[in-house]
Design a protein around this motif. Structure first.
Motif, PDB file in Angstrom:
ATOM      1  N   LYS A 500       0.823  -1.202   0.000  1.00  0.00           N
ATOM      2  CA  LYS A 500       0.000   0.000   0.000  1.00  0.00           C
ATOM      3  C   LYS A 500       0.859   1.254   0.000  1.00  0.00           C
ATOM      4  O   LYS A 500       0.593   2.210  -0.737  1.00  0.00           O
ATOM      5  N   THR A 501       1.940   1.238   0.827  1.00  0.00           N
ATOM      6  CA  THR A 501       2.841   2.392   0.922  1.00  0.00           C
ATOM      7  C   THR A 501       3.501   2.696  -0.415  1.00  0.00           C
ATOM      8  O   THR A 501       3.666   3.860  -0.799  1.00  0.00           O
ATOM      9  N   HIS A 502       3.875   1.663  -1.150  1.00  0.00           N
ATOM     10  CA  HIS A 502       4.564   1.834  -2.427  1.00  0.00           C
ATOM     11  C   HIS A 502       3.605   1.907  -3.610  1.00  0.00           C
ATOM     12  O   HIS A 502       4.040   1.953  -4.769  1.00  0.00           O
ATOM     13  N   GLY A 503       2.314   1.921  -3.323  1.00  0.00           N
ATOM     14  CA  GLY A 503       1.327   2.061  -4.392  1.00  0.00           C
ATOM     15  C   GLY A 503       1.287   0.879  -5.336  1.00  0.00           C
ATOM     16  O   GLY A 503       1.013   1.040  -6.536  1.00  0.00           O
ATOM     17  N   LEU A 504       1.534  -0.318  -4.825  1.00  0.00           N
ATOM     18  CA  LEU A 504       1.570  -1.521  -5.652  1.00  0.00           C
ATOM     19  C   LEU A 504       0.443  -2.470  -5.264  1.00  0.00           C
ATOM     20  O   LEU A 504      -0.071  -2.429  -4.136  1.00  0.00           O
ATOM     21  N   GLU A 505       0.060  -3.297  -6.213  1.00  0.00           N
ATOM     22  CA  GLU A 505      -0.957  -4.300  -5.931  1.00  0.00           C
ATOM     23  C   GLU A 505      -0.338  -5.476  -5.188  1.00  0.00           C
ATOM     24  O   GLU A 505       0.783  -5.890  -5.471  1.00  0.00           O
ATOM     25  N   SER A 506      -1.081  -6.014  -4.257  1.00  0.00           N
ATOM     26  CA  SER A 506      -0.588  -7.115  -3.431  1.00  0.00           C
ATOM     27  C   SER A 506      -0.301  -8.352  -4.273  1.00  0.00           C
ATOM     28  O   SER A 506      -1.076  -8.720  -5.161  1.00  0.00           O
ATOM     29  N   LYS A 507       0.830  -8.989  -3.990  1.00  0.00           N
ATOM     30  CA  LYS A 507       1.211 -10.232  -4.664  1.00  0.00           C
ATOM     31  C   LYS A 507       1.046 -11.439  -3.746  1.00  0.00           C
ATOM     32  O   LYS A 507       1.583 -12.516  -4.010  1.00  0.00           O
ATOM     33  N   ILE A 508       0.301 -11.267  -2.658  1.00  0.00           N
ATOM     34  CA  ILE A 508       0.057 -12.370  -1.732  1.00  0.00           C
ATOM     35  C   ILE A 508      -0.819 -13.425  -2.416  1.00  0.00           C
ATOM     36  O   ILE A 508      -1.766 -13.094  -3.136  1.00  0.00           O
ATOM     37  N   ILE A 509      -0.500 -14.691  -2.194  1.00  0.00           N
ATOM     38  CA  ILE A 509      -1.166 -15.807  -2.875  1.00  0.00           C
ATOM     39  C   ILE A 509      -1.899 -16.672  -1.851  1.00  0.00           C
ATOM     40  O   ILE A 509      -1.335 -17.040  -0.812  1.00  0.00           O
ATOM     41  N   LYS A 510      -3.145 -16.983  -2.159  1.00  0.00           N
ATOM     42  CA  LYS A 510      -3.914 -17.873  -1.288  1.00  0.00           C
ATOM     43  C   LYS A 510      -3.641 -19.322  -1.691  1.00  0.00           C
ATOM     44  O   LYS A 510      -3.603 -19.647  -2.877  1.00  0.00           O
ATOM     45  N   ALA A 511      -3.458 -20.182  -0.682  1.00  0.00           N
ATOM     46  CA  ALA A 511      -3.156 -21.584  -0.960  1.00  0.00           C
ATOM     47  C   ALA A 511      -3.797 -22.477   0.096  1.00  0.00           C
ATOM     48  O   ALA A 511      -4.326 -21.996   1.109  1.00  0.00           O
ATOM     49  N   LYS A 512      -3.739 -23.788  -0.122  1.00  0.00           N
ATOM     50  CA  LYS A 512      -4.324 -24.768   0.795  1.00  0.00           C
ATOM     51  C   LYS A 512      -3.371 -25.946   0.942  1.00  0.00           C
ATOM     52  O   LYS A 512      -2.774 -26.399  -0.041  1.00  0.00           O
ATOM     53  N   ILE A 513      -3.207 -26.420   2.178  1.00  0.00           N
ATOM     54  CA  ILE A 513      -2.358 -27.583   2.442  1.00  0.00           C
ATOM     55  C   ILE A 513      -3.051 -28.828   1.896  1.00  0.00           C
ATOM     56  O   ILE A 513      -4.182 -29.140   2.275  1.00  0.00           O
ATOM     57  N   SER A 514      -2.368 -29.532   0.982  1.00  0.00           N
ATOM     58  CA  SER A 514      -2.968 -30.731   0.376  1.00  0.00           C
ATOM     59  C   SER A 514      -2.330 -32.025   0.862  1.00  0.00           C
ATOM     60  O   SER A 514      -2.926 -33.098   0.748  1.00  0.00           O
ATOM     61  N   ASP A 515      -1.077 -31.913   1.383  1.00  0.00           N
ATOM     62  CA  ASP A 515      -0.415 -33.126   1.860  1.00  0.00           C
ATOM     63  C   ASP A 515       0.740 -32.731   2.776  1.00  0.00           C
ATOM     64  O   ASP A 515       1.265 -31.613   2.695  1.00  0.00           O
TER      65      ASP A 515
END
Length: 694
Positions: A500-515
């Protein structure tokens, strides 16, 4: 009055040497702990991405190298002044204490992670090092003044303290900085610098008058002062050249990072030549170097033949040493970046188990040995310097705690298979002939707006984490230098705020534990730097036996071998990095860590051929009346080599982008190898010029 460095100083012995030597051993160990602990972090911290789980300052390698090079250069020059101050005014002991305290303040300053605190911290470290470095070795020398036959063994023990400190400093400060936060690593270096200062100061009763403030020698009418006259006094022109070349060197060292980082130029950008051909500051630096070379040459030719010839040999060796350090010191710059961005540091399954066993033995065995030495010192000196021993005990309690925490953290590192969404883009291909047909899959970040034309696929990968998860748990990932990092709640909040401070879009990725998989460990970047100290400790005794045998090579052969062996290390890296394509982004292509391990092995073997014997040959070849000046010249050669190393290392990004990473390492393969071959070829001439000195 008889100095306490006489035989009664040996009444209290540990391993056949006076207890005071081991106080100095631990003092030097903690100083090297702090020095190398900070050193291994600096380039990594400065060039690390500004947004991430452990963000840095995202400086270019060029800017980081310019700053580090000036820092490293001044580290080798200030001890010349620090030695003079101790000799004439405050004595060795006060110089060590004051220097160590100033360095402590320097480390504390760096924990604030602001530009002003960083520059102040580096300045304090340079000043403190100037007072500390030359004077602790001077105390060792004074202790053995009347028993010179024991001095070699004493310096061997002392040298082990240097490497033990470097080993644990890089391991612990590096691990803490990379796994917890940079300020923790910088702060830990300061903690042990302070503890080292305290244990040395509290051990005063053990040293008697050794290292005290020097007393002026009084003369009377019954004493005729007849000091030996120098056969080659400094002329007025000599003094002018010393002053001018010193000022030019200092101004250039400061101007280099100042102009690159802040755009402030102390020196003219154009001087004599067109700046497109060669920049003004570099022209001025070359002129300063030529002045100094003229000074050296004119002084040497004023000596008689044998002395003159021997000093020419010292100049040749100093020149070769400059080449050596320009390559060897890549370990603090380009090799740090290579280890972080282009080396596969993830191990899992059996490989992770092997690493855990090896790293445990690598850490615990030397710590047990040094703790045993501490126990022996306590037995001999607790009645006299109990407070100093208690400080040492606290220091080792902290070290043991940190080592156990480190090893346990790696042991608890789990491996998980995760599922995440990615966008399939067939238009973007990897620039590699073997993989040109493969598609790039871009992880779907939470801020990405899906288009109707997007082809969304589910991808799987294995991650490492010390947090325990269950199957189907939702987690957040952040891609950092090609590695998916699971985020804690605090890291997630900070990264969102940074975007937010640098005016950039978040690159955080949603994931799920599969094994849940076998254990997986990400080896820290700084871990590879400890290999130099480990290999020194492992092979130093073998080289000592070689030098003491009938197969002991001549000086020129040693220097030549050192340069060639080190060049082989860079050749290994050049070969190993062939699969990294031109302009490859960090983290996309990673090569086996075996190449880096082999490189450090060869670099260390090369170092053992040059570093321990270099100063020895200066002392053998140079007449006493000239030795201080020539030692200064020797350290100047190392200083220039260190500055060159950082400047060249800072070009790693540019060269690998324009040519390739392999090409970058080939530069450090061919130049030292050529210098080594020339040195070996000149062996008959050099032996002749040495006039029997071996």
């Amino acid at each position: 009055m008889k100095n306490k460095s006489s035989s009664n100083f040996f009444d209290s012995q540990v391993l056949g040497h006076p207890s005071g030597l081991f106080v100095l051993f631990f003092t030097e160990m903690w100083e090297r702990f702090s020095f190398y602990g900070m050193r291994v972090l600096l380039i990594n911290f400065l060039t690390m991405a500004i947004i991430g789980s452990n963000p840095g300052w995202a400086w270019s390698a060029v800017n980081a190298g310019a700053l580090f090079g000036t820092y490293a250069m001044l580290l080798y020059l200030t001890p010349i002044l620090g030695g003079l101050i101790a000799d004439r005014y405050i004595g060795y002991r006060w110089a060590i204490v004051i220097g160590a305290f100033i360095m402590t303040l320097g480390h504390v300053s760096m924990t604030f992670e602001s530009e002003s605190s960083l520059y102040l911290g580096l300045a304090l470290l340079i000043i403190g090092n100037g007072l500390f470095k030359p004077n602790i070795t001077s105390i060792v020398s004074e202790i053995y003044k009347e028993v010179p036959d024991k001095k070699d063994g004493a310096y061997t023990i002392f040298y082990m303290g240097v490497n033990a400190g470097a080993f644990f400093g890089m391991m612990l400060c590096g691990y803490l900085a990379e796994k917890v936060g940079w300020s923790w690593g910088f702060g830990l270096a300061g903690v042990f610098m302070l503890l080292g200062t305290l244990q040395f100061w509290l051990a005063k009763p053990l040293f008697g008058t050794i290292g005290n403030i020097p007393k002026k020698v009084l003369t009377n009418s019954n004493v005729v002062a007849n000091p030996p006259q120098s056969l080659n006094p400094f002329t007025f022109l000599d003094k002018i050249l010393i002053v001018l070349s010193s000022i030019i060197g200092l101004v250039y060292a400061i101007n280099d990072p100042l102009s690159k980082i802040k755009g402030i130029n102390i020196l003219p950008q154009e001087f004599i030549f067109n700046k497109d051909l060669i920049e003004g500051p570099l022209v001025i630096a070359i002129l300063g170097l030529l002045m100094f070379l003229y000074l050296i040459i004119t002084r040497i030719i004023r000596y008689e033949k044998i002395v003159r010839n021997r000093m020419i040999v010292v100049v040749i060796f100093a020149f070769l040493t400059m080449f050596f350090f320009a390559s060897f010191e890549q370990g603090a710059t380009s090799l740090v970046i290579f280890a972080r961005d282009f080396t596969n540091r993830l191990v899992e399954g059996k490989a992770a188990t092997i690493y855990l066993i090896f790293n445990t033995l690598l850490t615990i065995v030397p710590l047990v040995i040094i703790s045993w030495v501490l126990y022996l010192l306590f037995k001999k000196t607790h009645h006299k310097i109990l407070s100093s021993n208690l400080v040492l005990g606290i220091s080792f309690a902290i070290i043991w705690g940190l080592v156990i925490w480190l090893l346990n953290s790696d042991r608890k590192s789990h491996a998980y298979e995760v599922e995440y969404l990615a966008i399939k883009d067939p238009k973007v291909n990897i620039e590699n002939t073997e993989k040109s047909s493969e598609n790039i899959y871009t992880p779907l970040s939470e801020s990405y707006q899906i288009k109707p034309s997007d082809s969304i696929v589910t991808k799987k990968m294995t991650i490492a984490s010390q947090t325990e998860y269950n199957i189907n748990d939702s987690i957040l990932l952040h891609e950092e230098i090609g590695i998916m990092v699971p985020l804690s709640k605090n890291q997630e909040e900070r990264i969102r705020e940074d975007y937010k401070t640098h005016g950039l879009e978040s690159k955080i990725i949603k994931a799920k534990i599969s094994d849940i998989r076998d254990n997986k460990i990400e080896i820290t970047t700084s871990w590879f730097s400890i290999l130099n100290s480990f290999f020194i400790i492992t092979f130093a005794s073998l080289f000592t036996q070689w030098w003491d045998s009938k197969y002991n090579p001549s000086a020129a052969i040693k220097f030549g071998l050192g340069l060639i062996i080190m060049a082989i290390g860079f050749g290994v890296l050049a070969y190993g990095s062939l699969e990294i394509p031109k302009s490859s982004a960090p983290g996309i292509f990673r090569v086996s860590m075996l190449w880096l391990i082999l490189a450090y092995l060869f670099h260390t073997l090369g170092e053992l051929c040059i570093s321990p014997v270099g100063l020895s040959y200066v002392s053998k070849l140079v007449p006493g009346r000239m030795i201080a000046f020539m030692f200064g010249m020797w350290y100047l050669a190392i200083a220039i080599g260190s500055k060159l190393a950082a400047s060249l290392g800072g070009m790693v990004e540019e060269i690998s982008k324009e040519y390739s990473m392999s090409y970058f390492f080939l530069v450090f393969t061919f130049i030292p190898a050529l210098a080594g071959i020339i040195c070996i070829t000149l062996n008959p001439l050099i032996k002749k010029l040495m006039h029997g000195v071996k």
